[in-house]
Design a protein around this motif. Structure first.
Motif: not given
Length: 289
Positions: A98-107
């Motif tokens: 979930a953390a990676v998903a949010i950060l990657a999506a924001t990126g």
């Protein structure tokens, strides 16, 4: 006030669903709903992953002041949705995913404006390339073996209908014939012609992979057809010859990458489509020069 709030919530939901539909290049809320149903059927984690990524990317796009029309069409959210799907497909721990998903999506959202501008100057579309760039940055550091959401049960023989449908499901990181039927329905509602193109692309790419020595189990898992299906969708308006040529190029690129063990995801689709766009531009310049 209540009516205005209801309308705002409805518009936000349509934007979210269009973001999901854009994964298969359809700016259609019903297509997005069909993909959501496919994830629920195949792997419920993915039904959380894609909206999480899409919402993160859309919020980032709003904060960045991006175009409202493109936002409502789902053009900013779908790479975020794909980033979320990639995170939950390759990371077993839910909290980390979930953390990676949010950060990657924001990126993907912050990368989109300068990257798409650079590509547009060269006559190319961005497709899923922002997701690919961001995913390749974290994948070597964080990813474990693919979770069950990226793999399907292997069979000893090729099952033609199930394999083709599974290939359509894999365009959205799902798997299995039932999920593929939902994806196909979603595309067909938006455009019956595009649904036929997606099936044609999946069939041609799968046949070419099998001729190149791919296994029946890979075909049954849908791993041979999804890049071909996406390429056919992207090139549906370019004419049959260009579309089939693009699908063949995508199959060759995927087979070459697989032979050296590279995690290419949808890169063969993106690279093949860029190749066709570039060649078509060069041909037009030669004809009119």
């Amino acid at each position: 006030m209540h009516a205005a709030a209801t309308e705002a919530h409805s518009a936000a939901l349509r934007t979210l669903l269009r973001s999901l539909g854009q994964i298969v290049l359809q700016a259609n809320a019903f297509t997005g709903a069909c993909l959501l149903a496919a994830w629920l059927l195949w792997e419920p984690r993915l039904a959380c992953a894609a909206p999480t990524g899409a919402v993160a990317a859309n919020v980032s796009a709003v904060l960045a002041g991006y175009s409202d029309d493109d936002l409502h069409a789902g053009l900013y959210g779908f790479n975020g949705a794909l980033a979320g799907l990639a995170a939950f497909s390759f990371i077993a721990d839910n909290a980390t995913a979930a953390a990676v998903a949010i950060l990657a999506a924001t990126g993907t959202a912050w990368l989109l404006a300068p990257w798409s501008r650079w590509l547009r100057l060269r006559g190319l579309d961005y497709f899923s390339s922002p997701c690919l760039i961001v995913t390749w940055l974290w994948l070597p550091m964080t990813a474990s073996a693919p979770s069950s959401s990226t793999l399907a049960t292997a069979h000893a023989h090729a099952d033609l209908a199930s394999g083709l449908l599974a290939g359509l499901a894999q365009t959205a990181f799902a798997g299995g014939a039932s999920a593929g039927v939902l994806v196909l329905i979603g595309i067909a509602v938006a455009s019956p012609r595009h649904a036929l193109c997606a099936l044609t692309g999946a069939a041609l790419a799968s046949a070419e992979h099998l001729l190149l020595g791919a296994t029946a189990s890979s075909f049954n898992a849908g791993l041979l057809g999804f890049n071909g299906a996406l390429t056919a969708l992207a090139l549906a308006e370019y004419g049959l010859v260009w579309m089939l040529g693009g699908v063949t190029l995508a199959a060759l690129l995927q087979a070459g990458a697989a032979s050296v063990g590279l995690p290419v995801l949808t890169a063969p689709f993106v690279a093949a489509t860029w190749g066709v766009q570039w060649l078509k531009q060069r041909r037009a310049l030669m004809l009119y020069s």
